[in-house]
Design a protein around this motif. Structure first.
Motif, mmCIF file in Angstrom:
data_model
loop_
_atom_site.group_PDB
_atom_site.id
_atom_site.type_symbol
_atom_site.label_atom_id
_atom_site.label_comp_id
_atom_site.label_asym_id
_atom_site.label_seq_id
_atom_site.Cartn_x
_atom_site.Cartn_y
_atom_site.Cartn_z
ATOM 1 N N CYS A 8 0.862 -1.190 0.000
ATOM 2 C CA CYS A 8 0.000 0.000 0.000
ATOM 3 C C CYS A 8 0.898 1.239 0.000
ATOM 4 N N VAL A 9 0.588 2.190 -0.879
ATOM 5 C CA VAL A 9 1.424 3.391 -1.011
ATOM 6 C C VAL A 9 0.537 4.633 -0.869
ATOM 7 N N ASP A 10 0.906 5.521 0.105
ATOM 8 C CA ASP A 10 0.193 6.802 0.279
ATOM 9 C C ASP A 10 1.099 7.725 1.073
ATOM 10 N N GLY A 39 6.546 7.062 -3.898
ATOM 11 C CA GLY A 39 6.859 6.208 -5.026
ATOM 12 C C GLY A 39 8.246 5.597 -4.953
ATOM 13 N N ALA A 42 8.414 2.930 -2.404
ATOM 14 C CA ALA A 42 7.696 1.745 -2.859
ATOM 15 C C ALA A 42 8.539 0.902 -3.824
ATOM 16 N N LEU A 59 -0.772 -4.356 -5.692
ATOM 17 C CA LEU A 59 -0.156 -3.049 -5.384
ATOM 18 C C LEU A 59 -1.264 -1.997 -5.432
ATOM 19 N N SER A 61 -2.031 2.062 -4.773
ATOM 20 C CA SER A 61 -1.299 3.325 -4.656
ATOM 21 C C SER A 61 -2.246 4.519 -4.750
ATOM 22 N N ASP A 62 -1.952 5.496 -3.887
ATOM 23 C CA ASP A 62 -2.629 6.794 -4.005
ATOM 24 C C ASP A 62 -2.151 7.477 -5.281
ATOM 25 N N GLY A 70 0.859 8.697 -8.619
ATOM 26 C CA GLY A 70 0.502 7.288 -8.570
ATOM 27 C C GLY A 70 0.558 6.603 -9.922
ATOM 28 N N LEU A 73 4.151 5.829 -10.687
ATOM 29 C CA LEU A 73 4.623 4.709 -9.866
ATOM 30 C C LEU A 73 4.133 3.377 -10.438
ATOM 31 N N LEU A 74 2.826 3.349 -10.735
ATOM 32 C CA LEU A 74 2.277 2.094 -11.269
ATOM 33 C C LEU A 74 2.925 1.718 -12.595
ATOM 34 N N LYS A 86 -2.825 -3.964 -10.139
ATOM 35 C CA LYS A 86 -2.623 -2.565 -9.716
ATOM 36 C C LYS A 86 -3.971 -1.881 -9.512
#
Length: 461
Positions: A8-10, A39, A42, A59, A61-62, A70, A73-74, A86
């Protein structure tokens, strides 16, 4: 041990904490929830997990984050984890970012903030199911591809084996066609499968389709010797061989119109690797000459007994008869019967022995003899045979008969004696050839070419 990890990314710790708690409740202890506040962090976490051998099925992500959006990052994560599901969290409906994530990172879904707890849990469970279904499908496809490759290899090997089998079958067929004796084969169903050239000459026909084993004697005109009665099919050696027996018979004959061909038949079963009988094969030998010779000898002995039946033979008379009959019956045969003289033979007397047979004849004798006068032929044959006979006798054999230029010799003590006799004959023959070549050259250089290549072939059984 490989662990299943959800990342989890935020950039907001409060949201991360809440997200982790809800996800842990949704997936239970089967998954580890890892968090990252940006990012770059992550991407580093992804590398560490992969180095440890862990698997990352999901995965989340915000989108709005200060250092790296985001969708970017993805995109980068997708290059490392193309199979990972994702999901994007966004508080604003940024359709451009969503489209970018879909195109560059194969975005599974986006969830708006604040999210509905049940919606999040359901989405995560469906995403994980989709990941593992795709993974299973990928593994099955990989196995299927491997199986296809193995099948292709097996097909290639099978094709090569079939080609080799056909080549071997052709060679075997050529060998059987060239044999001077008849060869016939029955399939396991009792129907004729193969008949070679010599057997076709004997029967006057080849494979007759749809002929059952019960019809063999009728179709191929096989009779009991000396009668007009069909040979019982169940007693035919090849039919007996289909039942697992190695069989022999010399009391059968084939009728071709007015022509009668007496036969000696040997048959044996052919098994597959499981021990099942798949074929029966027999050999057919035309024994017309043998039967005629036996008839002549029997007639000679019968005539001899008739002439002397009422006479008391003196010792001198017996010696004269023995000397006369020795020209037709080798003394060794009398010895095998336990007789000193042919007059001691009783009708029906017989002895069975295992013998080794040596055959030899002069190669191209017909061509050679055509270049000689009758007198020269006679002298040449006598000269040649007078050198060969002692070698056979020295090696414990005796001559059964002369057939023109050919010799048929028998050995009762084993094949080694026959081989030794043959070797001795070859050595003596080489000396004889050299002597004749010198004599011929001395007599006339013009005839040397004709006499140079009269040497003989020898065969041993």
């Amino acid at each position: 041990m490989t662990q299943q990890v959800i990342i989890c990314v935020d950039d907001e710790k409060t949201i991360l904490s809440s997200l982790k708690a809800e996800l842990q409740e949704a997936v239970g202890k089967d998954y580890i929830i890892e968090i990252a506040e940006g990012g770059e962090e992550a991407l580093e976490l992804i590398e560490e997990l992969l180095e440890d051998g862990d698997e990352i099925p999901l995965l989340i992500s915000d989108h709005i984050m200060p250092e790296m959006k985001g969708d970017e990052l993805l995109k980068q994560a997708h290059l490392i984890l193309p199979k990972t599901i994702k999901i994007m969290l966004t508080g604003q409906a940024d359709l451009g970012a969503i489209a970018h994530a879909i195109n560059s990172a194969n975005l599974y879904r986006y969830i708006t903030k604040p999210w509905q707890s049940e919606d999040l849990k359901l989405t995560v469970k469906e995403a994980l199911n989709s990941y593992f279904q795709d993974k299973q499908l990928t593994e099955q496809n990989a196995k299927l591809h491997q199986i296809n490759q193995e099948l292709a290899q097996l097909n290639s090997q099978q094709t090569a084996l079939i080609a080799k089998l056909h080549e071997n079958e052709n060679r075997l067929r050529q060998f059987l066609e060239a044999m001077p004796i008849g060869v016939g084969v029955l399939g396991a169903d009792g129907k004729p499968y193969y008949v070679n050239r010599k057997a076709k000459e004997i029967f006057g026909k080849g494979v007759v389709p749809n002929t059952s084993s019960e019809q063999l004697s009728e179709v191929y005109e096989v009779y009991q010797a000396g009668t007009n009665q069909k040979y019982p099919t169940e007693n035919l050696p090849i039919v007996r061989a289909l039942k697992g027996e190695i069989a022999r018979a010399d009391d059968a004959e084939v009728h071709q119109g007015d022509k009668i061909i007496p036969l000696e038949i040997f048959a044996t079963p052919i098994y597959d690797q499981q021990g099942n009988i798949v074929y029966a094969i027999n050999t057919l030998q035309d024994i017309t000459e043998r039967k005629e010779a036996e008839a002549e000898r029997k007639k000679f002995i019968q005539d001899l007994f008739e002439v002397n039946s009422n006479l008391e033979l003196s010792l001198d008379a017996e010696l004269e008869i023995a000397e006369a009959t020795s020209r037709f019956v080798p003394n060794e045969f009398l010895a095998f019967l336990g007789c000193d003289s042919i007059v001691d033979i009783k009708l029906g007397g017989a002895v069975e022995l295992e013998m080794s047979v040596l055959f030899s004849d002069i190669r191209d004798f017909t061509t050679l003899s055509e270049q000689m006068t009758p007198t020269e032929n006679f002298k040449f044959i006598n000269s040649y045979l007078s050198r060969m006979e002692p070698l056979i006798v020295e090696n414990k054999g005796f001559i059964d008969k002369y057939i023109g230029d050919a010799i048929m010799a028998l050995f009762s003590e084993g094949a080694d004696d026959a081989v030794k006799a043959g070797i001795a004959m070859l050595h003596t023959l080489a000396e004889y050839n050299r002597d004749r070549e010198h004599v011929t050259f001395a007599m006339s250089i013009n005839t040397r070419q004709l006499q140079h290549d009269f040497f003989t072939d020898h065969q041993y059984n």
